[in-house]
Design an enzyme around this catalytic site. Structure first.
Site, PDB file in Angstrom:
ATOM      1  N   VAL B  93      -1.708  -6.865  -2.579  1.00 17.72           N
ATOM      2  CA  VAL B  93      -1.596  -8.273  -3.128  1.00 17.72           C
ATOM      3  C   VAL B  93      -1.079  -9.442  -2.195  1.00 17.72           C
ATOM      4  CG1 VAL B  93      -1.040  -7.560  -5.505  1.00 17.72           C
ATOM      5  CG2 VAL B  93       0.981  -7.919  -4.004  1.00 17.72           C
ATOM      6  N   ILE B 137       4.221  -5.897  -1.446  1.00 16.85           N
ATOM      7  CA  ILE B 137       2.949  -5.994  -0.672  1.00 16.85           C
ATOM      8  C   ILE B 137       1.677  -5.085  -1.023  1.00 16.85           C
ATOM      9  CG2 ILE B 137       4.297  -7.417   1.190  1.00 16.85           C
ATOM     10  CD1 ILE B 137       3.933  -5.218   2.902  1.00 16.85           C
ATOM     11  N   GLU B 138       2.047  -4.095  -1.976  1.00 14.65           N
ATOM     12  CA  GLU B 138       0.892  -3.357  -2.509  1.00 14.65           C
ATOM     13  C   GLU B 138       0.436  -3.944  -3.816  1.00 14.65           C
ATOM     14  OE1 GLU B 138       2.039   0.861  -1.916  1.00 14.65           O
ATOM     15  OE2 GLU B 138       1.684   0.775   0.205  1.00 14.65           O
ATOM     16  N   MET B 139       0.774  -3.610  -4.652  1.00 12.74           N
ATOM     17  CA  MET B 139       0.615  -4.106  -6.176  1.00 12.74           C
ATOM     18  C   MET B 139       1.589  -5.135  -6.516  1.00 12.74           C
ATOM     19  SD  MET B 139      -0.947  -0.215  -7.122  1.00 12.74           S
ATOM     20  CE  MET B 139      -1.809  -0.773  -8.694  1.00 12.74           C
TER      21      MET B 139
END
Lengths: 373, 424
Positions: B93, B137-139
């Site tokens: 994201v 910073i992933e989902m």
């Protein structure tokens, strides 16, 4: 949880900063600065804190248990010429990198003997060249693999007399030549190379047993005459200064006589090479620690293993470094030492003086979960 | 006596029942996926029931699980691409401003991994599934509660969760459903499996030579072992093979790490691992053991042809680069695993090993593998990792070279032997 979000890095640097600030309040000498040593000690003391970025809390060490200074060791490199086989060269270089990376630097580095495999000039020259890159001063000890081609002639030319002593920060250090052998070669008409090959073999009945010898013991007596008995003694010997396993020459034939000479001194530590394994012993006033080899680990002998030894388990034969390594010795204010085994590809193991003085009751090093060999 | 007989009969019945179950399982599993291992790896309570799998499939592909509706599990683990994204490091994201530090591993056969993530910080698929959703910073979801609230608000999920789990969605249920879906994603049914089963022509001559090298001179099988006791092409351990040392500050970082024994909660470790340069410390972040500095999990090798780029940081573009890395003995660093040494593989031997790895491709991915390998082969002349002098023992000190096998009779050990002779 959502209050005042700080990034992980911020938290890390804050906690680390706080830790180091905390350390500065403690007397400079009362905490372990040697990187690996602190990790090993933490493990040995079970002091790995469960949360936060706390380092090791050794500041509360008891009186006399505080570190005074540290020296590192590299031992039993058994070098062949690099053109023939460079795995041992690689390992020796790795050990040199290790001690050069220690921050702060150790006061000196002990080389524990068996620099060469068959005592040849090119092997000893190669070893000297590698050891020259060590930043700290190096103290040399001789091993049987360095000696029995020319009875130490070339080695002494490079490194000086095989027995010597020096004083450092209130501790008297003695390097003994403990791998003398009675002449077994003349009667058999052996060439120097045959003599060397025979001694280099682990399990044989042809060679004599190692000894300090009459002359060496006389030298030791003379050397210690001028030393106050309350002075801590650290003795370097290549073979263990006791009788572990005779067929492999993990043995010093006149060990009892040597121990008797050391008897008047209440604080004596012997640091020895030759056995290539974690090895711990105590006989009365003397604490004994083996050193790791950079070249290969020996299995434990089938009998005679000192009771205090916490064994390392079988090394992975695929992994050149497993069971090998280097290490450090932390000399305490009491005059005794904590011994760190910096096992490559394993976690470091610290054997503390208090473990030995308590006869194994206190501060036992971590025991391997797997069976030993 | 009668009691004992009854017990015996009962015991017999149970055994027969178990054998029957195992046989039924064997039917269901693709060739090359061990029924014994399946029973060990999949606890009965976590068995993937069809309705859980369907729900998990939907969740796995649903971008609404992320904070901004842009990222699903499948974004980085694309089922059509062998459950990877073919990117060095994934887009989350926060991309393009910030990206995770580690390459997306495949979901195929992940159910058999002893631990999940490159550093093994999650013990199960369920625990694994929970973390990327919450990673900033992933989902990017802030908390499990946020995720649950969002899912509960979606009518189709409200119905599905109450049907499958008998109550409103919880974070554990979401993870359980995703894990159930992942427990249906096998890697098996490869040409190599037919070769092992006795069809000696199932793989080409190059791949057969590669299998010999794999077990011999290449030293691959010590970690990527494939045998009855280690059937996953992975020892499930963690090794420093020098990839982390590509980063210029690694050695300093490693020395610092050795002097810094620290611990953290799972979430914190997760964030450190994904976001910062500490990521390169690998397994150490989980165990705080000096021996784990720069060590990462040995991945299995099935379908490796379709999961480029390689290594925990996606830093190696092709299988040839991977071979070059191992051939020179890795990148020296204070924590390099002692098993790493130069190999002295010739270019032809490297090609054979790559051919062998290609033969580990599941048949359903055959077309994708062909395309991927063509792409890799096209850039075979670009070899950033190649250091021939080091690999061949002409430079540096990186240990012994294994003897070069006779090309007419490649390393006999480790190669299938039938009727007392090595193949062909």
């Amino acid at each position: 949880m959502s209050k005042g979000p700080k990034s992980i890095e911020t938290r890390h640097y804050e906690e680390r900063g706080a830790f180091f600030a905390g350390l500065r309040h403690v007397s400079r000498r009362s905490f372990v600065k040697l990187a690996g040593l602190s990790a090993g000690l933490a493990m040995a003391k079970g002091l790995v804190t469960p949360h936060g970025f706390q380092l090791v809390q050794v500041a509360s060490a008891a009186e006399g248990d505080r570190p005074s200074f540290t020296f590192a060791y590299v031992s039993d490199t058994h070098l062949y010429p690099a053109s023939l086989n460079d795995r041992f060269v690689r390992a020796a270089l790795k050990a040199v990198d290790d001690v050069n990376a220690l921050d702060p630097q150790p006061d000196f580095v002990l080389f524990g003997g068996d620099l060469a495999q068959l005592g040849r000039k090119e092997e000893l020259d190669l070893g000297r060249q590698i050891l020259k890159t060590i930043k700290a001063p190096v103290h040399m000890m001789v091993g049987e693999h360095d000696w029995f081609l020319d009875l130490g002639e070339y080695w002494r030319g490079l490194f000086g007399p095989a027995q010597h002593s020096f004083d450092h920060k209130g501790v008297h250090f003695v390097t003994l030549m403990s791998v003398q052998e009675k002449d077994f070669w003349t009667a058999r008409g052996m060439t120097p190379a045959e003599r060397m090959q025979t001694v280099a073999g682990l399990d044989n009945g042809v060679q004599s047993r190692f000894e300090v010898g009459e002359e060496g013991r006389a030298w030791l007596k003379r050397d210690l005459e001028k030393v106050d008995h309350q002075t801590p003694l650290v003795v370097f010997s290549h073979s263990p200064l006791y009788k572990y396993y005779r067929p492999w020459n993990f043995w010093t034939e006149d060990a009892e006589e040597v121990q008797a000479i050391l008897k008047p001194f209440p604080h004596v530590t012997v640091i020895h090479g030759h056995t290539h394994q974690l090895l711990t012993n105590r006989i009365d006033n003397i604490q004994f620690h083996g050193m790791l080899s950079t070249a290969w680990p020996w299995p434990y002998a089938p009998e005679g293993l000192p009771k205090l030894t916490i064994q390392m388990n079988r090394a992975d034969p695929f992994d050149q470094f497993d069971g090998c390594g280097d290490g450090a010795v932390e000399v305490l204010e009491s005059g005794l030492v904590n011994k760190l085994y910096n096992l490559w590809d394993r976690n470091p193991v610290a054997v503390r003086a208090s473990y030995l003085t308590s006869g194994g009751a206190k501060d036992a090093p971590p025991r391997t979960k797997l069976p030993s060999f | 006596m009668p009691n004992r007989r009854k017990a015996l009969v009962l015991g017999g019945a149970t055994l027969a029942g178990l054998a029957c179950l195992a046989a039924a399982l064997e039917e269901r599993l693709p060739r090359g996926v061990s029924a014994v291992l399946y029973e060990l790896a999949v606890p009965p309570a976590a068995a993937p029931t069809p309705d859980r799998v369907a729900l998990g499939d939907k969740l796995f592909n649903d971008k609404r699980l992320s904070v901004n509706d842009q990222v699903s599990c499948a974004t980085c683990h694309d089922p059509a691409r062998g459950f990877v994204d073919h990117k060095t490091v994934p887009d989350g994201v926060a991309a393009p401003a910030q990206r995770p530090q580690r390459n997306s591993p495949t979901v195929l056969n992940a159910m058999f991994n002893a631990t999940q993530f490159w550093d093994g910080r999650a013990p199960s698929l369920e625990e694994q599934a929970k973390l990327p959703i919450l990673n900033p910073i992933e989902m990017g979801q802030k908390s499990p509660d946020d995720v649950v609230a969002k899912v509960r608000a979606l009518p189709e999920y409200r119905e599905a969760f109450s049907r499958v789990f008998g109550h409103e969605a919880t974070y554990d249920d979401i993870a359980a459903a995703i894990a159930a879906f992942e427990r249906t994603q096998y890697a098996g049914d490869a040409p190599f499996d037919r070769f092992v089963a006795g069809d000696e022509k199932a793989i080409g001559a190059a791949a057969r030579r590669g299998w010999g090298l794999f077990n011999g001179k290449g030293r691959c099988s010590d970690c990527h072992a494939f045998s009855t006791v280690s059937p996953l092409f992975s020892d499930q351990k963690f090794h420093n093979i020098g990839i982390a040392a590509h980063k210029t500050d690694f050695i300093e970082l490693a020395r610092k790490a050795a002097s810094t024994v620290r611990a953290g909660d799972l979430k914190q470790v997760d964030e450190l691992a994904i976001q910062t340069h500490f990521s390169e410390l690998g397994r150490f972040l989980v165990t705080k053991q000096a021996n784990d500095i720069g060590a990462f999990k040995t991945p299995g090798l099935r379908n490796v042809a379709i999961t480029a780029p390689y290594m925990h940081d996606g830093s190696l573009a092709t299988l040839w680069d991977v071979m070059d890395h191992y051939n020179k003995g890795g990148v020296p660093n204070p924590n390099l695993d002692g098993g790493m040494q130069r190999l002295g593989l010739t270019e032809a031997e490297i090609d054979d090993l790559v051919a062998f790895m290609e033969s580990l491709t599941s048949s359903k991915f055959a077309a994708l593998a062909k395309q991927e390998m063509a792409r890799q082969r096209a850039r075979k002349s670009v070899r950033p990792e190649r250091e021939t002098a080091v690999a061949m023992g002409k430079q540096g000190h990186l240990g012994d070279l294994a003897p070069t096998p006779d090309p007419a009779r490649p390393a006999a050990f480790g190669v299938l032997v039938r009727g007392g002779t090595s193949y062909e």
